[in-house]
Design an enzyme around this catalytic site. Structure first.
Site, PDB file in Angstrom:
ATOM      1  N   SER A  16       0.856  -1.182   0.000  1.00 35.77           N
ATOM      2  CA  SER A  16       0.000   0.000   0.000  1.00 35.77           C
ATOM      3  C   SER A  16       0.892   1.231   0.000  1.00 35.77           C
ATOM      4  O   SER A  16       1.686   1.422   0.922  1.00 35.77           O
ATOM      5  CB  SER A  16      -0.886   0.021   1.244  1.00 35.77           C
ATOM      6  OG  SER A  16      -1.375   1.352   1.442  1.00 35.77           O
ATOM      7  N   HIS A  41      -1.081  -1.837  -3.973  1.00 35.85           N
ATOM      8  CA  HIS A  41      -2.404  -1.534  -3.418  1.00 35.85           C
ATOM      9  C   HIS A  41      -2.599  -0.025  -3.448  1.00 35.85           C
ATOM     10  O   HIS A  41      -1.795   0.716  -2.881  1.00 35.85           O
ATOM     11  CB  HIS A  41      -2.464  -2.065  -1.989  1.00 35.85           C
ATOM     12  CG  HIS A  41      -3.749  -1.843  -1.259  1.00 35.85           C
ATOM     13  ND1 HIS A  41      -4.809  -2.728  -1.324  1.00 35.85           N
ATOM     14  CD2 HIS A  41      -4.156  -0.855  -0.424  1.00 35.85           C
ATOM     15  CE1 HIS A  41      -5.801  -2.276  -0.568  1.00 35.85           C
ATOM     16  NE2 HIS A  41      -5.425  -1.142  -0.004  1.00 35.85           N
ATOM     17  N   ASP A  43      -4.872   3.098  -2.498  1.00 35.56           N
ATOM     18  CA  ASP A  43      -5.954   3.581  -1.631  1.00 35.56           C
ATOM     19  C   ASP A  43      -6.534   4.887  -2.148  1.00 35.56           C
ATOM     20  O   ASP A  43      -5.900   5.933  -2.035  1.00 35.56           O
ATOM     21  CB  ASP A  43      -5.434   3.775  -0.204  1.00 35.56           C
ATOM     22  CG  ASP A  43      -5.099   2.457   0.466  1.00 35.56           C
ATOM     23  OD1 ASP A  43      -3.941   2.279   0.886  1.00 35.56           O
ATOM     24  OD2 ASP A  43      -6.011   1.605   0.541  1.00 35.56           O
ATOM     25  N   MET A  45      -9.331   7.710  -1.777  1.00 33.79           N
ATOM     26  CA  MET A  45     -10.246   8.247  -0.768  1.00 33.79           C
ATOM     27  C   MET A  45     -10.843   9.569  -1.262  1.00 33.79           C
ATOM     28  O   MET A  45     -10.124  10.380  -1.834  1.00 33.79           O
ATOM     29  CB  MET A  45      -9.503   8.460   0.553  1.00 33.79           C
ATOM     30  CG  MET A  45      -8.840   7.192   1.079  1.00 33.79           C
ATOM     31  SD  MET A  45      -7.955   7.488   2.621  1.00 33.79           S
ATOM     32  CE  MET A  45      -7.162   5.895   2.864  1.00 33.79           C
ATOM     33  N   HIS A  74      -8.297   0.108  -4.183  1.00 33.50           N
ATOM     34  CA  HIS A  74      -9.170   0.007  -2.994  1.00 33.50           C
ATOM     35  C   HIS A  74      -9.915   1.332  -2.900  1.00 33.50           C
ATOM     36  O   HIS A  74      -9.341   2.350  -2.501  1.00 33.50           O
ATOM     37  CB  HIS A  74      -8.322  -0.252  -1.745  1.00 33.50           C
ATOM     38  CG  HIS A  74      -9.108  -0.270  -0.469  1.00 33.50           C
ATOM     39  ND1 HIS A  74      -8.517  -0.135   0.766  1.00 33.50           N
ATOM     40  CD2 HIS A  74     -10.450  -0.377  -0.240  1.00 33.50           C
ATOM     41  CE1 HIS A  74      -9.469  -0.161   1.699  1.00 33.50           C
ATOM     42  NE2 HIS A  74     -10.639  -0.312   1.120  1.00 33.50           N
ATOM     43  N   MET A  76     -12.289   3.809  -1.393  1.00 32.65           N
ATOM     44  CA  MET A  76     -13.000   4.270  -0.194  1.00 32.65           C
ATOM     45  C   MET A  76     -13.721   5.551  -0.603  1.00 32.65           C
ATOM     46  O   MET A  76     -13.382   6.649  -0.163  1.00 32.65           O
ATOM     47  CB  MET A  76     -12.000   4.470   0.948  1.00 32.65           C
ATOM     48  CG  MET A  76     -11.475   3.162   1.508  1.00 32.65           C
ATOM     49  SD  MET A  76      -9.889   3.307   2.355  1.00 32.65           S
ATOM     50  CE  MET A  76      -8.769   3.187   0.951  1.00 32.65           C
ATOM     51  N   MET A 145     -11.025  -5.414   6.392  1.00 35.69           N
ATOM     52  CA  MET A 145     -10.303  -4.288   6.992  1.00 35.69           C
ATOM     53  C   MET A 145      -9.948  -4.629   8.445  1.00 35.69           C
ATOM     54  O   MET A 145     -10.833  -4.998   9.234  1.00 35.69           O
ATOM     55  CB  MET A 145     -11.149  -3.013   6.963  1.00 35.69           C
ATOM     56  CG  MET A 145     -11.494  -2.514   5.585  1.00 35.69           C
ATOM     57  SD  MET A 145     -10.056  -2.067   4.594  1.00 35.69           S
ATOM     58  CE  MET A 145      -9.205  -0.909   5.645  1.00 35.69           C
ATOM     59  N   ASP A 182      -6.325  -5.905   5.225  1.00 35.49           N
ATOM     60  CA  ASP A 182      -5.848  -4.531   5.020  1.00 35.49           C
ATOM     61  C   ASP A 182      -5.884  -3.705   6.298  1.00 35.49           C
ATOM     62  O   ASP A 182      -6.952  -3.477   6.852  1.00 35.49           O
ATOM     63  CB  ASP A 182      -6.732  -3.849   3.955  1.00 35.49           C
ATOM     64  CG  ASP A 182      -6.167  -2.500   3.521  1.00 35.49           C
ATOM     65  OD1 ASP A 182      -6.936  -1.712   2.937  1.00 35.49           O
ATOM     66  OD2 ASP A 182      -4.972  -2.252   3.755  1.00 35.49           O
TER      67      ASP A 182
HETATM   68  C1  DX5 Z   1      -6.390   2.365   5.196  1.00 33.38           C
HETATM   69  C2  DX5 Z   1      -5.949   1.738   3.898  1.00 33.38           C
HETATM   70  C3  DX5 Z   1      -4.801   0.769   4.043  1.00 33.38           C
HETATM   71  C4  DX5 Z   1      -3.549   1.392   4.645  1.00 33.38           C
HETATM   72  C5  DX5 Z   1      -2.558   0.307   4.985  1.00 33.38           C
HETATM   73  O1  DX5 Z   1      -7.626   2.945   5.029  1.00 33.38           O
HETATM   74  O2  DX5 Z   1      -7.021   1.092   3.266  1.00 33.38           O
HETATM   75  O3  DX5 Z   1      -4.513   0.180   2.794  1.00 33.38           O
HETATM   76  O4  DX5 Z   1      -2.973   2.272   3.759  1.00 33.38           O
HETATM   77  O5  DX5 Z   1      -1.462   0.877   5.631  1.00 33.38           O
HETATM   78  P1  DX5 Z   1      -0.919   0.322   7.019  1.00 33.38           P
HETATM   79  O6  DX5 Z   1      -0.270  -0.999   6.677  1.00 33.38           O
HETATM   80  O7  DX5 Z   1       0.057   1.354   7.450  1.00 33.38           O
HETATM   81  O8  DX5 Z   1      -2.071   0.171   7.940  1.00 33.38           O
HETATM   82 ZN    ZN Z   2      -6.396  -0.111   1.518  1.00 34.47          ZN
END
Ligand code: DX5
Ligand code: ZN
Length: 232
Positions: A16, A41, A43, A45, A74, A76, A145, A182
């Protein structure tokens, strides 16, 4: 598949990049892949579904040039259907959004699959597995999660991790679904998710922390997840 896994249980690592040096994303992706990460990965948002804003399909499309390694988006975001064409066009190999969104889910899963990508649903820590019931035949990935979505670097939550083996039992013999874990996954917590039979460990801050050797962390996560007795 179950027989092979019983003997040699291997978890993949998806890096990630949320907590990496966002000003040098392609370099950071290459660093993680060179360190042995199997996938990237991403993320995404929107500042609405979660209280943070990251990057979108435009950045992903640029990053796509770094190589053929799988890109796992991913999402969100509150309206995945509205931007789905852009994420497909950006070259994501899998697209996972949250089962908690307040819009129809099935048409978006079907759209992802129709585009030849892996379709996934993610569950927040408090969301029960039963939320997936209507979509069991429509998902290729289930993302459990183990932190509240929205930020990297949070503490791993062991309770929701137990959903990983529940998913495995639920889907066993029914369909091949990849289970991703995750949030807060690192060399220290990999044995927990490994013990539940996780397929893909998503690792963020533990990989990109200042002075951290990405390759060491990736190998330690794989070793510790793989060493855990399974099924837990
Ligand atoms: C959080 C994300 C994760 C996060 C993982 O909302 O979906 O993918 O970036 O990072 P760590 O391993 O630092 O929790
Ligand atoms: Zn994520």
């Amino acid at each position: 598949m179950a027989a092979a896994r019983a003997a040699t249980h291997h978890s993949l690592v998806s890096a990630s990049i949320l907590d990496s040096d966002l000003a040098s994303l392609s370099r950071e992706c290459r660093r993680a892949l060179k360190g042995g990460a199997d996938r990237i990965h991403l993320d995404v948002m929107d500042g609405h579904f979660v209280p943070n804003i990251t990057f979108g399909p435009g950045i992903i499309k640029k990053l796509r040039k770094i190589g053929k390694q799988p890109f796992d988006a991913h999402l969100m975001i509150s309206e995945p259907s509205r931007y789905m064409d852009q994420f497909i066009d950006a070259g994501c190999d899998s697209i996972t959004f949250h089962v908690e969104v307040e819009e129809p889910i099935e048409p978006t899963l079907l759209k992802i699959r129709k585009a030849g990508r892996l379709a996934g649903l993610a569950l927040k820590p408090a969301t029960p597995l039963s939320a997936l019931d209507p979509y069991r035949d429509l998902v290729d990935i289930i993302m459990v999660m183990t932190v509240e979505p929205g930020f990297g670097g949070q503490h791993f939550m062991p309770e929701p991790a137990a959903k990983i083996s529940d998913v495995k039992r639920l889907m066993a013999g029914h369909r091949d679904v990849l289970v991703h874990a995750d949030g807060g996954v690192s060399a220290d917590t990999a044995a927990v998710v490994g013990g539940y039979g996780v397929d893909v460990c998503i690792v963020g801050s533990a990989l990109f922390q200042r002075g951290q050797d990405a390759a060491n962390e990736v190998q330690a996560v794989k070793r510790n997840a793989g060493a855990a007795p399974w099924p837990g």
